[in-house]
Design an enzyme around this catalytic site. Structure first.
Site, PDB file in Angstrom:
ATOM      1  N   CYS A   1       0.720  -1.256   0.121  1.00 28.72           N
ATOM      2  CA  CYS A   1      -0.126  -0.069  -0.005  1.00 28.72           C
ATOM      3  C   CYS A   1       0.834   1.116  -0.021  1.00 28.72           C
ATOM      4  O   CYS A   1       0.350   2.182  -0.830  1.00 28.72           O
ATOM      5  CB  CYS A   1      -0.917   0.018   1.035  1.00 28.72           C
ATOM      6  SG  CYS A   1      -0.480  -0.951   2.555  1.00 28.72           S
TER       7      CYS A   1
ATOM      8  N   HIS B   1      -1.232   6.867   4.431  1.00 25.29           N
ATOM      9  CA  HIS B   1      -0.034   6.160   4.325  1.00 25.29           C
ATOM     10  C   HIS B   1       1.016   6.354   3.553  1.00 25.29           C
ATOM     11  O   HIS B   1       1.969   5.702   3.023  1.00 25.29           O
ATOM     12  CB  HIS B   1      -0.587   4.543   3.813  1.00 25.29           C
ATOM     13  CG  HIS B   1       0.038   3.495   4.586  1.00 25.29           C
ATOM     14  ND1 HIS B   1      -0.458   2.200   4.259  1.00 25.29           N
ATOM     15  CD2 HIS B   1       1.041   3.567   5.364  1.00 25.29           C
ATOM     16  CE1 HIS B   1       0.429   1.309   5.197  1.00 25.29           C
ATOM     17  NE2 HIS B   1       0.987   2.040   5.954  1.00 25.29           N
TER      18      HIS B   1
END
Length: 268
Positions: free
Chosen positions: A16, A71
């Site tokens: 991710c 993230h």
């Protein structure tokens, strides 16, 4: 029916943080110093020197908002509002990076951030199940407000679901636990529908590119909580097709042919 399905769309890496770096910079993530998934103790994030898609569009007069998982660094200097986004509601890293997961009591509580401030902490699975709805409502409000101002906008909606641990709101929670993944996806389908409805009702639909995809393949070690790669080999964390070849649907009226399927390969 209204867009094209691209069957050979690839993410730049099968995990991710790296894949999001590629989506937002247009660069291979290794070139911008992001690899793997950044943990809550990470000291790095997206560099100030990198130009994100949000910065590019904001320079062109767009309003920019992110709703969901960032993230790309949780420290203050990596906050999305310093990297091109006017507003942010979401979480700084993955929804499994909390004390309840993997027995990691050293993990901090998982914050739901509104720009630079945590507005609440996600502590239970019931809290997890409310996130999709909260992000959707905020994104729709952004779209409606900017359309009313006749201002072009970029809405980056990065749902934490269906990343494990999976959860849906009470309106979508199934009776049988093994059906939960499907329920999570139905709630995301509802979310997409709310966004499309807002575009239709504000008159922005004909002049808006809508893209739906994923950052990486299914996390197969979670079994029925992981979803499926549709018969492709392997999943998240591997560079087999199941890890990097993702669903991709694009609607752009008058530019992307409607109800078509394309096998042309392209990449985040």
């Amino acid at each position: 029916r209204e867009g094209a399905t691209f069957r050979h769309y690839y993410t730049a890496q099968p995990v991710c943080s790296a894949s999001r770096a590629a989506i937002l910079t247009g660069c291979y993530p290794n070139r911008v110093g992001i690899s793997g998934a950044l943990f809550p103790d990470a000291k790095i994030g997206i560099a100030a020197e990198e130009r994100t898609l949000a910065e590019l569009l904001r320079d062109k007069g767009y309003a920019t908002g992110i709703y969901g998982k960032w993230h790309l660094g949780h420290l203050p200097e990596f906050n999305p509002t310093l990297h091109g986004f006017d507003e942010w509601l979401g979480i700084p890293y993955s929804n499994d990076m909390w004390p309840q997961r993997f027995g990691r009591k050293d993990f901090p509580e998982l914050p739901l951030m509104d720009a630079t401030k945590p507005v609440e902490f996600i502590r239970t699975m019931e809290d997890q199940g409310l996130v999709t709805g909260k992000l959707t409502r905020r994104a729709v409000s952004f779209i409606r407000a900017k359309s009313a101002e006749n201002k072009p906008f970029f809405a980056y909606i990065a749902h934490p679901q269906p990343h494990a641990p999976i959860a849906a709101s009470k309106d979508f929670t199934p009776e049988k636990r093994r059906e939960l993944y499907g329920s999570v996806m139905r709630e995301i389908d509802w979310s997409v529908g709310e966004v499309l409805k807002a575009l239709d009702e504000t008159g922005a639909a004909s002049n808006t590119i809508v893209m739906f995809s994923s950052d990486n393949g299914p996390w197969l070690s979670f079994g029925s909580d992981a979803g499926s790669s549709g018969g492709l080999r392997e999943g998240k964390g591997t560079t087999f097709e199941g890890g990097v070849r993702e669903p991709c649907i694009v609607r752009w009226p008058g530019h992307v042919p409607a109800a078509k399927v394309s096998d042309v390969p392209w990449m985040s």
